[in-house]
Enzyme design. Structure first.
Site, short mmCIF file in Angstrom:
data_model
loop_
_atom_site.label_atom_id
_atom_site.label_comp_id
_atom_site.label_asym_id
_atom_site.label_seq_id
_atom_site.Cartn_x
_atom_site.Cartn_y
_atom_site.Cartn_z
N THR A 178 1.12 -1.42 0.20
CA THR A 178 0.16 -0.05 -0.01
C THR A 178 0.65 1.25 0.04
O THR A 178 1.47 1.60 0.68
CB THR A 178 -1.08 0.00 1.51
OG1 THR A 178 -2.06 -0.46 1.27
CG2 THR A 178 -1.47 1.16 2.07
N ARG A 206 -15.37 -5.56 1.62
CA ARG A 206 -14.48 -4.75 3.37
C ARG A 206 -13.73 -3.60 3.00
O ARG A 206 -13.14 -3.14 1.75
CB ARG A 206 -13.76 -6.24 3.10
CG ARG A 206 -12.18 -6.09 4.34
CD ARG A 206 -10.96 -5.69 4.22
NE ARG A 206 -9.65 -5.64 4.99
CZ ARG A 206 -9.25 -5.23 4.59
NH1 ARG A 206 -8.55 -4.21 3.71
NH2 ARG A 206 -7.85 -5.04 5.72
N ASP A 209 -8.38 0.28 6.59
CA ASP A 209 -7.55 1.20 7.42
C ASP A 209 -7.37 2.39 6.24
O ASP A 209 -7.77 3.45 6.85
CB ASP A 209 -6.29 1.16 8.52
CG ASP A 209 -5.76 0.90 7.40
OD1 ASP A 209 -5.36 -0.43 6.90
OD2 ASP A 209 -4.23 1.06 7.61
N THR A 229 0.16 1.74 7.16
CA THR A 229 0.42 -0.07 5.81
C THR A 229 0.51 -1.19 6.91
O THR A 229 0.74 -1.66 8.04
CB THR A 229 1.57 0.08 5.38
OG1 THR A 229 1.56 -0.94 4.41
CG2 THR A 229 2.38 -0.09 5.85
N GLY A 230 -0.17 -2.23 5.86
CA GLY A 230 -0.52 -4.03 7.23
C GLY A 230 -1.86 -4.15 7.60
O GLY A 230 -2.90 -3.77 6.28
N GLY A 232 -5.11 -3.51 7.90
CA GLY A 232 -5.79 -2.39 8.20
C GLY A 232 -6.58 -2.99 9.81
O GLY A 232 -7.04 -2.03 10.69
C1 SD4 Z 1 -5.74 -2.43 4.28
N1 SD4 Z 1 -4.11 -1.58 4.81
O1 SD4 Z 1 -6.73 -2.45 2.97
C2 SD4 Z 1 -4.59 -2.19 3.59
C3 SD4 Z 1 -2.84 -2.87 3.85
C4 SD4 Z 1 -1.77 -3.19 3.09
O2 SD4 Z 1 0.05 -3.10 1.91
O3 SD4 Z 1 -1.59 -1.65 4.06
N2 SD4 Z 1 -1.44 -3.44 2.25
O4 SD4 Z 1 -6.28 -3.04 5.77
#
Ligand code: SD4
Length: 319
Positions: A178, A206, A209, A229-230, A232
């Site tokens: 992301t 869905r 974040d 990022t990560g 969510g």
């Molecule tokens: C999510 N935070 O949709 C995002 C995913 C993400 O790198 O960061 N991907 O949960």
């Protein structure tokens, strides 16, 4: 040259030098820079270049993020993003500026530049968030064209996933990048943006974040800014970006603030986390930093002179 001639020449040189110095002194020192999650050096460089050519700060961030949305090989953002369980690519994005204005789109389909549309929500509507079909209609009304977002590569991977069909949308080192970007202008203003196709093979509908102000992104022009990022769900339930900015307000450096906000997430877990979250932040004074739960998290940085990559500290190492 006689002595008089030499002194005459010297004083001319000194006068010119003094004039140059004076001019330098009266100009504000350029201090703008941009940072972005992961190895998005091309994106921060693009943002910095546009900014140097006098595009406003947030517009420059949007341009930088567009380069990633356009890239089919980045399978976590925009065109070529991995789809949900129904095979649909759905996008989330948001922006926030130095005045605290925000715009966001969630569960957007068939439109390539989610970050531009989020910026349009900020600029042209009285709202902060537009969702799904309403966001798509808004895009069409603003002249965006519809695009099939599922590339052959993402479709092939999805078909393989369908055969195995293990619904475990865990973020690990391979499946996320992301893009979240933050910028500081020469006159000390802060802005940010974030764009993603979210978790691979998530449930249809869905939302993560990334488009939620306070969770995936927060900007407080008096203090600092943060983007996440990560996984969510963990960022959403801790309002991580807002929390980081509040920790900066209390005097922590950007990386210490990111670390402390991640501690909140980790403390809520009954066992060692098996998911990744990475946070990056900047403060009003021009400091920047990041932190992550697992190793491997990086952020890209560009100013007027250089583009570089920073490795972040972390709590745990992938085994
Ligand atoms: C999510 N935070 O949709 C995002 C995913 C993400 O790198 O960061 N991907 O949960």
């Amino acid at each position: 040259m006689n002595r008089r001639g030499f002194i005459g020449k010297l004083s001319t040189v000194t006068a010119v030098a003094a004039a140059v110095n004076l001019e330098d002194y009266t100009k504000p020192t350029p201090k703008s820079f941009f940072i972005a999650t992961w190895n998005n050096q091309e994106a921060v460089k693009t943002a910095q270049n546009y900014y140097s050519e006098s595009l406003p700060l947030l517009d420059s961030i949007v341009k930088g993020i567009n380069t990633v949305e356009d890239n089919p090989l980045d399978q976590s953002v925009g065109y070529g993003g991995r789809p949900d369980r129904e095979g649909k690519v759905t996008l989330d994005a948001c922006v926030m500026d130095h005045e605290g204005n925000a715009g966001s789109v969630v569960f957007l389909q068939n439109i390539k530049y989610a970050i531009s549309l989020a910026h349009d929500v900020l600029k042209y509507t009285p709202h902060v968030i537009l969702a799904g079909e309403g966001a798509r209609q808004f895009a069409l009304s603003r002249g965006y064209s519809e695009t099939q977002m599922l590339t052959d590569l993402s479709k092939k991977q999805y078909e393989t996933w369908l055969k195995e069909k293990e619904y475990k949308p865990i973020i690990n080192i391979e499946n996320h990048d992301t893009i979240g970007m933050l910028g500081l202008s020469d006159d000390g203003r802060l802005s940010g943006g974030c764009s993603t196709s979210g978790l691979s093979y998530k449930m249809h509908g869905r939302v993560g974040d990334s488009p939620i102000i306070g969770a995936g992104l927060y900007v407080d022009n008096e203090v600092g800014a943060c983007v996440a990022t990560g996984l969510g769900e963990k960022v959403l339930t801790s309002l991580s970006a807002f929390l980081v900015v509040e920790f900066i307000r209390q005097g922590l450096s950007p990386s210490a603030a990111c670390k402390k906000a991640l501690e909140r997430i980790i403390q809520k877990e009954v066992a060692k986390p098996d998911f990744q979250v990475g946070l990056i932040a900047i403060d009003k004074k021009g400091g920047h930093g990041g932190y992550s739960i697992f190793n491997g998290f990086q952020y890209a940085h560009a100013d007027q002179k250089n583009t570089s990559l920073y490795e972040c500290d972390y709590f745990y190492k992938y085994e």
